[in-house]
Write a protein that holds these residues in place. Sequence first.
Motif, PDB file in Angstrom:
ATOM      1  N   GLY A 297     -33.186 -95.884 -35.219  1.00 25.69           N
ATOM      2  CA  GLY A 297     -33.132 -94.443 -34.976  1.00 25.69           C
ATOM      3  C   GLY A 297     -34.363 -93.685 -35.437  1.00 25.69           C
ATOM      4  O   GLY A 297     -34.407 -92.463 -35.336  1.00 25.69           O
ATOM      5  N   GLN A 298     -35.371 -94.393 -35.937  1.00 25.54           N
ATOM      6  CA  GLN A 298     -36.605 -93.743 -36.391  1.00 25.54           C
ATOM      7  C   GLN A 298     -37.337 -93.136 -35.195  1.00 25.54           C
ATOM      8  O   GLN A 298     -37.419 -93.740 -34.139  1.00 25.54           O
ATOM      9  CB  GLN A 298     -37.505 -94.775 -37.088  1.00 25.54           C
ATOM     10  CG  GLN A 298     -38.806 -94.244 -37.612  1.00 25.54           C
ATOM     11  CD  GLN A 298     -38.618 -93.401 -38.867  1.00 25.54           C
ATOM     12  OE1 GLN A 298     -37.656 -93.576 -39.587  1.00 25.54           O
ATOM     13  NE2 GLN A 298     -39.533 -92.496 -39.101  1.00 25.54           N
ATOM     14  N   GLN A 299     -37.863 -91.920 -35.373  1.00 28.06           N
ATOM     15  CA  GLN A 299     -38.602 -91.281 -34.286  1.00 28.06           C
ATOM     16  C   GLN A 299     -39.981 -91.917 -34.173  1.00 28.06           C
ATOM     17  O   GLN A 299     -40.660 -92.131 -35.167  1.00 28.06           O
ATOM     18  CB  GLN A 299     -38.739 -89.783 -34.535  1.00 28.06           C
ATOM     19  CG  GLN A 299     -39.413 -89.055 -33.397  1.00 28.06           C
ATOM     20  CD  GLN A 299     -39.441 -87.552 -33.605  1.00 28.06           C
ATOM     21  OE1 GLN A 299     -39.032 -87.053 -34.635  1.00 28.06           O
ATOM     22  NE2 GLN A 299     -39.920 -86.840 -32.609  1.00 28.06           N
ATOM     23  N   PHE A 300     -40.365 -92.228 -32.922  1.00 26.56           N
ATOM     24  CA  PHE A 300     -41.697 -92.769 -32.700  1.00 26.56           C
ATOM     25  C   PHE A 300     -42.723 -91.657 -32.870  1.00 26.56           C
ATOM     26  O   PHE A 300     -42.479 -90.501 -32.532  1.00 26.56           O
ATOM     27  CB  PHE A 300     -41.825 -93.365 -31.293  1.00 26.56           C
ATOM     28  CG  PHE A 300     -41.084 -94.666 -31.128  1.00 26.56           C
ATOM     29  CD1 PHE A 300     -41.439 -95.778 -31.867  1.00 26.56           C
ATOM     30  CD2 PHE A 300     -40.039 -94.770 -30.230  1.00 26.56           C
ATOM     31  CE1 PHE A 300     -40.772 -96.981 -31.722  1.00 26.56           C
ATOM     32  CE2 PHE A 300     -39.359 -95.968 -30.078  1.00 26.56           C
ATOM     33  CZ  PHE A 300     -39.723 -97.072 -30.828  1.00 26.56           C
ATOM     34  N   VAL A 301     -43.888 -92.018 -33.359  1.00 25.83           N
ATOM     35  CA  VAL A 301     -44.975 -91.059 -33.518  1.00 25.83           C
ATOM     36  C   VAL A 301     -45.491 -90.710 -32.130  1.00 25.83           C
ATOM     37  O   VAL A 301     -45.809 -91.588 -31.341  1.00 25.83           O
ATOM     38  CB  VAL A 301     -46.106 -91.645 -34.394  1.00 25.83           C
ATOM     39  CG1 VAL A 301     -47.257 -90.666 -34.507  1.00 25.83           C
ATOM     40  CG2 VAL A 301     -45.568 -92.032 -35.756  1.00 25.83           C
TER      41      VAL A 301
END
Length: 116
Positions: free
Chosen positions: A25-29
């Motif tokens: 669920g980490q947002q991509f840069v």
Amino acid sequence: MNGQKTCQACGHESASDARFCTGCGQQFVQEPQTEARSKEILNLQILYGMAGLLVLAVLFPPWESPPGSPPAYLGMHFILSPPEPEAVVSRILQTVELVTIAIGGMYLAWVFREKP
């Protein structure tokens, strides 16, 4: 791999257009957007035309019948020559006219803006 992004946090691979990792669920840069959008310029010819129409709208205001007589729209006349004695400039119609010209001109200048 073509069309895949690797998450920096968990190493899971997601689709290249994904905004978040499907594993953790980490947002991509986000990659910085190109400067092409900042180089867009409004269409100056339309803006000059809008300015000319605004000047004409002030010089040829909409007139109404004088106070005390039945309300009637007397049309567009030069500001120094009212259509009949004691006729008054319709401020509400003039405001509507000026705002319409300004908003329409800005919108058209944006729609027909110069793109790099």
